[in-house]
Design an enzyme around this catalytic site. Structure first.
Site, PDB file in Angstrom:
ATOM      1  N   ASN A 186      -9.983   0.394   1.650  1.00  0.00           N
ATOM      2  CA  ASN A 186      -8.383   0.376   1.511  1.00  0.00           C
ATOM      3  C   ASN A 186      -8.302  -0.219   0.010  1.00  0.00           C
ATOM      4  OD1 ASN A 186      -5.637  -0.414   1.076  1.00  0.00           O
ATOM      5  ND2 ASN A 186      -5.569  -1.310   3.254  1.00  0.00           N
ATOM      6  N   HIS A 200      -2.562   6.940   3.450  1.00  0.00           N
ATOM      7  CA  HIS A 200      -3.070   6.008   2.995  1.00  0.00           C
ATOM      8  C   HIS A 200      -4.252   5.438   3.821  1.00  0.00           C
ATOM      9  CE1 HIS A 200      -3.668   1.738   1.817  1.00  0.00           C
ATOM     10  NE2 HIS A 200      -3.280   1.281   2.636  1.00  0.00           N
ATOM     11  N   CYS A 235       0.911  -1.313   0.040  1.00  0.00           N
ATOM     12  CA  CYS A 235       0.081   0.109   0.169  1.00  0.00           C
ATOM     13  C   CYS A 235       0.829   1.304  -0.055  1.00  0.00           C
ATOM     14  CB  CYS A 235      -0.944   0.069   1.249  1.00  0.00           C
ATOM     15  SG  CYS A 235      -1.953  -1.377   1.291  1.00  0.00           S
TER      16      CYS A 235
HETATM   17  N1  COA Z   1     -16.735  -8.576  12.531  1.00  0.00           N
HETATM   18  C1  COA Z   1     -16.646  -8.605  13.966  1.00  0.00           C
HETATM   19  N2  COA Z   1     -15.763  -9.053  14.782  1.00  0.00           N
HETATM   20  C2  COA Z   1     -14.420  -9.208  14.086  1.00  0.00           C
HETATM   21  C3  COA Z   1     -14.240  -8.783  12.559  1.00  0.00           C
HETATM   22  C4  COA Z   1     -15.224  -8.669  11.856  1.00  0.00           C
HETATM   23  N3  COA Z   1     -15.271  -8.163  10.769  1.00  0.00           N
HETATM   24  N4  COA Z   1     -13.000  -8.826  12.449  1.00  0.00           N
HETATM   25  C5  COA Z   1     -12.358  -9.535  13.611  1.00  0.00           C
HETATM   26  N5  COA Z   1     -13.304  -9.747  14.761  1.00  0.00           N
HETATM   27  C6  COA Z   1     -13.319 -10.052  15.917  1.00  0.00           C
HETATM   28  C7  COA Z   1     -11.994 -10.868  16.250  1.00  0.00           C
HETATM   29  O1  COA Z   1     -12.292 -12.155  15.862  1.00  0.00           O
HETATM   30  C8  COA Z   1     -11.715 -10.829  17.781  1.00  0.00           C
HETATM   31  O2  COA Z   1     -12.604 -11.390  18.493  1.00  0.00           O
HETATM   32  P1  COA Z   1     -12.049 -12.378  19.759  1.00  0.00           P
HETATM   33  O3  COA Z   1     -11.803 -11.422  20.691  1.00  0.00           O
HETATM   34  O4  COA Z   1     -13.330 -13.290  20.200  1.00  0.00           O
HETATM   35  O5  COA Z   1     -10.855 -13.184  19.213  1.00  0.00           O
HETATM   36  C9  COA Z   1     -12.129  -9.289  17.981  1.00  0.00           C
HETATM   37  O6  COA Z   1     -13.147  -8.912  17.051  1.00  0.00           O
HETATM   38  C10 COA Z   1     -11.191  -8.501  18.162  1.00  0.00           C
HETATM   39  O7  COA Z   1     -10.045  -8.816  17.333  1.00  0.00           O
HETATM   40  P2  COA Z   1      -9.085  -7.591  16.602  1.00  0.00           P
HETATM   41  O8  COA Z   1      -8.177  -8.120  15.562  1.00  0.00           O
HETATM   42  O9  COA Z   1      -8.249  -7.477  17.880  1.00  0.00           O
HETATM   43  O10 COA Z   1      -9.668  -6.616  16.374  1.00  0.00           O
HETATM   44  P3  COA Z   1      -9.178  -4.970  16.260  1.00  0.00           P
HETATM   45  O11 COA Z   1      -9.921  -3.964  16.843  1.00  0.00           O
HETATM   46  O12 COA Z   1      -7.572  -5.037  15.901  1.00  0.00           O
HETATM   47  O13 COA Z   1      -9.729  -4.706  14.417  1.00  0.00           O
HETATM   48  C11 COA Z   1      -8.705  -4.996  12.352  1.00  0.00           C
HETATM   49  C12 COA Z   1      -9.316  -5.733  13.518  1.00  0.00           C
HETATM   50  C13 COA Z   1      -8.338  -5.794  11.125  1.00  0.00           C
HETATM   51  C14 COA Z   1      -9.964  -3.980  11.696  1.00  0.00           C
HETATM   52  C15 COA Z   1      -7.581  -4.043  12.634  1.00  0.00           C
HETATM   53  O14 COA Z   1      -6.634  -4.843  13.349  1.00  0.00           O
HETATM   54  C16 COA Z   1      -6.767  -3.189  11.819  1.00  0.00           C
HETATM   55  O15 COA Z   1      -7.319  -2.564  11.052  1.00  0.00           O
HETATM   56  N6  COA Z   1      -5.510  -3.669  11.551  1.00  0.00           N
HETATM   57  C17 COA Z   1      -4.909  -3.023  10.380  1.00  0.00           C
HETATM   58  C18 COA Z   1      -5.254  -3.561   9.314  1.00  0.00           C
HETATM   59  C19 COA Z   1      -4.820  -2.870   7.902  1.00  0.00           C
HETATM   60  O16 COA Z   1      -4.811  -1.800   7.913  1.00  0.00           O
HETATM   61  N7  COA Z   1      -4.259  -3.532   6.858  1.00  0.00           N
HETATM   62  C20 COA Z   1      -3.701  -2.939   5.889  1.00  0.00           C
HETATM   63  C21 COA Z   1      -2.349  -2.208   6.054  1.00  0.00           C
HETATM   64  S1  COA Z   1      -1.953  -1.600   4.471  1.00  0.00           S
END
Ligand code: COA
Length: 337
Positions: free
Chosen positions: A291, A261, A121
């Site tokens: 994204n 980004h 990205c």
């Molecule tokens: N809907 C509902 N629950 C979800 C979910 C969704 N779409 N995706 C994950 N969860 C759940 C997980 O399973 C987890 O459940 P658990 O506690 O029972 O295990 C809970 O939500 C928390 O997960 P976590 O990964 O800590 O959530 P988060 O607040 O970190 O959000 C992302 C997840 C993916 C949104 C976040 O980590 C993120 O944005 N990361 C960066 C990703 C990114 O930008 N990537 C591209 C970079 S260029």
């Protein structure tokens, strides 16, 4: 393209912008119909409300061709005048030939050197550095950058942690040689990569490490350690911008527009808070597109220009992060023709 350098010392300028998104809108509610998630969860954790997906059979280059024509129109240039065509992409049509070569052929950029650039990205910011370096070295006068992404094709639509994030789009900019005595253009770049974090955001199969016929189920799709990528992104965005501003002996208050980004609004809000830039100078559109990787920054820029939020002379701070893991920031003045 053929280049003879004859003491050429022109500054590179960003003069044109353009974008194209596919028609199909996929809302959070659409996604919640096939995975265990909700509109509320996605909006609260990411800021994304909807994204665009390509139609069946449509690929990155199909979006890139339309965006490329719009960028050329905006810059007032013809396809035959393009010396270099760079397509930053994490979702190329093929491993080879390059998506850039396919776009060049279809728009009629027959004189252009054409290549893809894979920096996840951060691709658009890396491509700006490439285009700036080529133009300022006199290796061609006009460099067309078209970030082109069809990430929905690489997404496991049953994986709720990734299928909510990514969208498809193409967008980019035209970089041209300015005048010798110009004091504007690109003020500087801060770019980096840390391959130790490579496994945190990866499509494991389809390359020489794991050819497709040896792939485990799911390995041909994006796999992500969301928490690690989140930690990396929040840290590196602020560090990269701070290093760039310090090297230029500038302050954040001199920046007219910050475009980051578009991965997650929480990552951007965190950076705004730490950097102390007024929120009204930060432009986002990830609520509508998610994204879109290499297309995300120029997609914001093109929309901002159309909405009159980008003025000639505006100093723009552009910053990205992504697979690699990579990051990059640049400060550039917007100088439309
Ligand atoms: N809907 C509902 N629950 C979800 C979910 C969704 N779409 N995706 C994950 N969860 C759940 C997980 O399973 C987890 O459940 P658990 O506690 O029972 O295990 C809970 O939500 C928390 O997960 P976590 O990964 O800590 O959530 P988060 O607040 O970190 O959000 C992302 C997840 C993916 C949104 C976040 O980590 C993120 O944005 N990361 C960066 C990703 C990114 O930008 N990537 C591209 C970079 S260029």
């Amino acid at each position: 393209m053929i280049a003879v350098r004859n003491g050429h010392r022109a500054r590179a300028r960003m003069v044109g912008l353009g974008a194209h998104v596919p028609e199909r809108i996929v809302t959070n509610r659409d996604i919640a119909e096939h995975v265990d998630t909700s509109d509320e969860w996605i909006v609260e954790r990411t800021g994304i409300r909807e994204r665009r997906f390509v139609a069946d059979g449509e690929a990155a280059s199909d979006l890139g061709v339309i965006a490329a024509r719009r960028i050329l129109d905006d810059a007032g240039l013809l396809a035959e005048e393009v010396d270099t065509l760079i397509v930053p992409t994490a979702s190329p049509d093929h491993i080879f030939p390059s998506t850039a070569a396919l776009v060049a052929e279809r728009i009629g950029a027959h004189r252009a050197a054409a290549f893809d650039l894979n920096a996840g990205c951060t691709g658009f910011v890396y491509a700006l550095a490439q285009a700036c370096a080529l133009v300022e070295a006199g290796i061609g006068r006009n460099a067309l950058i078209v970030g082109a992404e069809a990430l929905s094709r690489l997404t496991d639509h049953s994986d709720r942690s990734t299928c909510i994030l990514f969208g498809d789009a193409a967008a980019g900019a035209m970089i041209v040689a300015g005048e010798d005595d110009s004091t504007t253009g690109f003020l500087g770049f801060e770019l980096g990569a840390d391959g130790a974090g490579g496994p945190d955001l990866i499509v494991p199969a389809g390359g020489s490490r794991q050819p497709l016929e040896e792939a485990e189920p799911g390995d041909a799709y994006i796999q992500m350690n969301g928490r690690e990528v989140f930690r990396f992104a929040t840290r590196v965005m602020v560090e990269s911008i701070t290093r760039l501003l310090n090297a230029l002996e500038m302050g954040i208050q001199e920046v007219d527009v910050l475009v980051a980004h578009q991965a997650n609004s929480r990552i951007i809000d965190n950076a705004i808070g730490q950097l102390g830039i007024p929120a009204e100078r930060v432009i986002n559109n990830l609520d509508r597109y998610g994204n879109t990787s290499s297309a995300s920054i120029p997609l914001v820029l093109a929309e901002a220009r159309d909405a009159g939020r980008l003025r000639p002379g505006h100093l723009m701070l552009l910053t990205g992060f992504g697979a690699g893991l990579t990051w990059g920031s640049t400060l550039v003045r917007y100088e439309p023709r």
